[in-house]
Design an enzyme around this catalytic site. Sequence first.
Site, PDB file in Angstrom:
ATOM      1  N   HIS A 142       0.842  -1.165   0.056  1.00  0.00           N
ATOM      2  CA  HIS A 142      -0.037  -0.135  -0.101  1.00  0.00           C
ATOM      3  C   HIS A 142       0.986   1.293  -0.029  1.00  0.00           C
ATOM      4  O   HIS A 142       0.905   2.301  -0.732  1.00  0.00           O
ATOM      5  CB  HIS A 142      -0.947   0.050   1.241  1.00  0.00           C
ATOM      6  N   GLU A 143       2.072   1.344   0.930  1.00  0.00           N
ATOM      7  CA  GLU A 143       2.368   2.662   0.872  1.00  0.00           C
ATOM      8  C   GLU A 143       3.587   2.673  -0.309  1.00  0.00           C
ATOM      9  O   GLU A 143       3.711   3.618  -0.769  1.00  0.00           O
ATOM     10  CB  GLU A 143       3.481   2.332   2.228  1.00  0.00           C
ATOM     11  N   HIS A 167      -9.034   8.018   4.433  1.00  0.00           N
ATOM     12  CA  HIS A 167      -9.182   6.594   4.169  1.00  0.00           C
ATOM     13  C   HIS A 167     -10.812   6.137   4.376  1.00  0.00           C
ATOM     14  O   HIS A 167     -11.452   6.722   5.197  1.00  0.00           O
ATOM     15  CB  HIS A 167      -8.407   5.852   5.333  1.00  0.00           C
ATOM     16  N   HIS A 215       1.529   4.663  -3.053  1.00  0.00           N
ATOM     17  CA  HIS A 215       1.447   6.043  -2.903  1.00  0.00           C
ATOM     18  C   HIS A 215       2.730   6.828  -3.485  1.00  0.00           C
ATOM     19  O   HIS A 215       2.513   7.931  -4.051  1.00  0.00           O
ATOM     20  CB  HIS A 215       1.361   6.330  -1.333  1.00  0.00           C
ATOM     21  N   ASP A 274      -5.014   0.524  -1.696  1.00  0.00           N
ATOM     22  CA  ASP A 274      -5.236  -0.714  -1.003  1.00  0.00           C
ATOM     23  C   ASP A 274      -5.395  -1.850  -1.989  1.00  0.00           C
ATOM     24  O   ASP A 274      -4.983  -2.987  -1.922  1.00  0.00           O
ATOM     25  CB  ASP A 274      -6.771  -0.290  -0.691  1.00  0.00           C
ATOM     26  N   GLU A 324      -6.247   6.416  -1.490  1.00  0.00           N
ATOM     27  CA  GLU A 324      -6.096   5.325  -0.430  1.00  0.00           C
ATOM     28  C   GLU A 324      -6.863   4.028  -1.181  1.00  0.00           C
ATOM     29  O   GLU A 324      -6.373   3.126  -0.842  1.00  0.00           O
ATOM     30  CB  GLU A 324      -6.857   5.758   0.691  1.00  0.00           C
ATOM     31  N   ARG A 347     -12.642  -0.862   3.073  1.00  0.00           N
ATOM     32  CA  ARG A 347     -11.131  -1.257   2.554  1.00  0.00           C
ATOM     33  C   ARG A 347     -11.155  -2.580   2.293  1.00  0.00           C
ATOM     34  O   ARG A 347     -10.281  -2.872   1.327  1.00  0.00           O
ATOM     35  CB  ARG A 347     -10.197  -0.702   3.388  1.00  0.00           C
TER      36      ARG A 347
HETATM   37 ZN   LIG Z   1      -2.391   5.292   2.312  1.00  0.00          ZN
END
Ligand SMILES: [Zn+2]
Length: 238
Positions: free
Chosen positions: A66-67, A198, A70, A136, A132, A204
């Site tokens: 996920h990170e 989020h 970004h 995900d 976000e 999510r």
């Molecule tokens: Zn995030």
Amino acid sequence: MQDYRKLGTSPRNTWKEDLPPHVVNAFHSLSQNAIYVTAGILRSPVYSPRNMLANKYAGVGWIIGHEIIHGFDVEGSQYDKQGNLRNWWEDEDKERFKNATQCFIDQYDNYIYPQLKGKPNFKQNAKKSVGEIAADNAGIKLSYYAYRKEVDKLGREEKMLPGLGLSPDQLFFVTFAQIWCSKETEAVLIYWLLNFQHPLSNYRILSTLWNFPEFSQTFNCSLGSPMNPERKCSLFGD
Ligand SMILES: [Zn+2]
């Protein structure tokens, strides 16, 4: 004193000051081109050295995925690999990203949290949340494919946990869902939707899994059922 010692040194190689290591969090620092995973989050159920690989990849693996993503979204496009504020996307990239993420926006716009069925006015701004949601969705692909690669290296599937009745792949998806499972009061839910970026955990989990064909294959969800919709969104195509 600590601040004086930093004079003349690069801020790029130091731990972020406003992120104490005990907090349960992870994030991407665009100006450092780095991701942070705190000691606080590296605990069960997200991570334990005793866990199976399926648990580890679905837990901390998904967070790392996920990170990383970004760095490749609209905000990430504005920082180059050294962390300098310099756009590195062509206009065509921007257009393709916009088209891919519109699918996530449409899905989220049509979703009503079960607790808010009678209150359709309380919705999160899908455009604000789309980075976000996309992270995900792409994050699960990175972590699942990394898991499968690790299994290939092992040369055999991991052993099933006794008495659980789940294959290692099923355990991967159940672990992911279990980690993010939460329950909120209606007031908290509304407050969250109005103030944060989020989506709530419930969304999510669902959106990440219903868009991922490997999930529906693993659980034999028939095409057109809620967890295997015909129209699936994907950030980078299939
Ligand atoms: Zn995030």
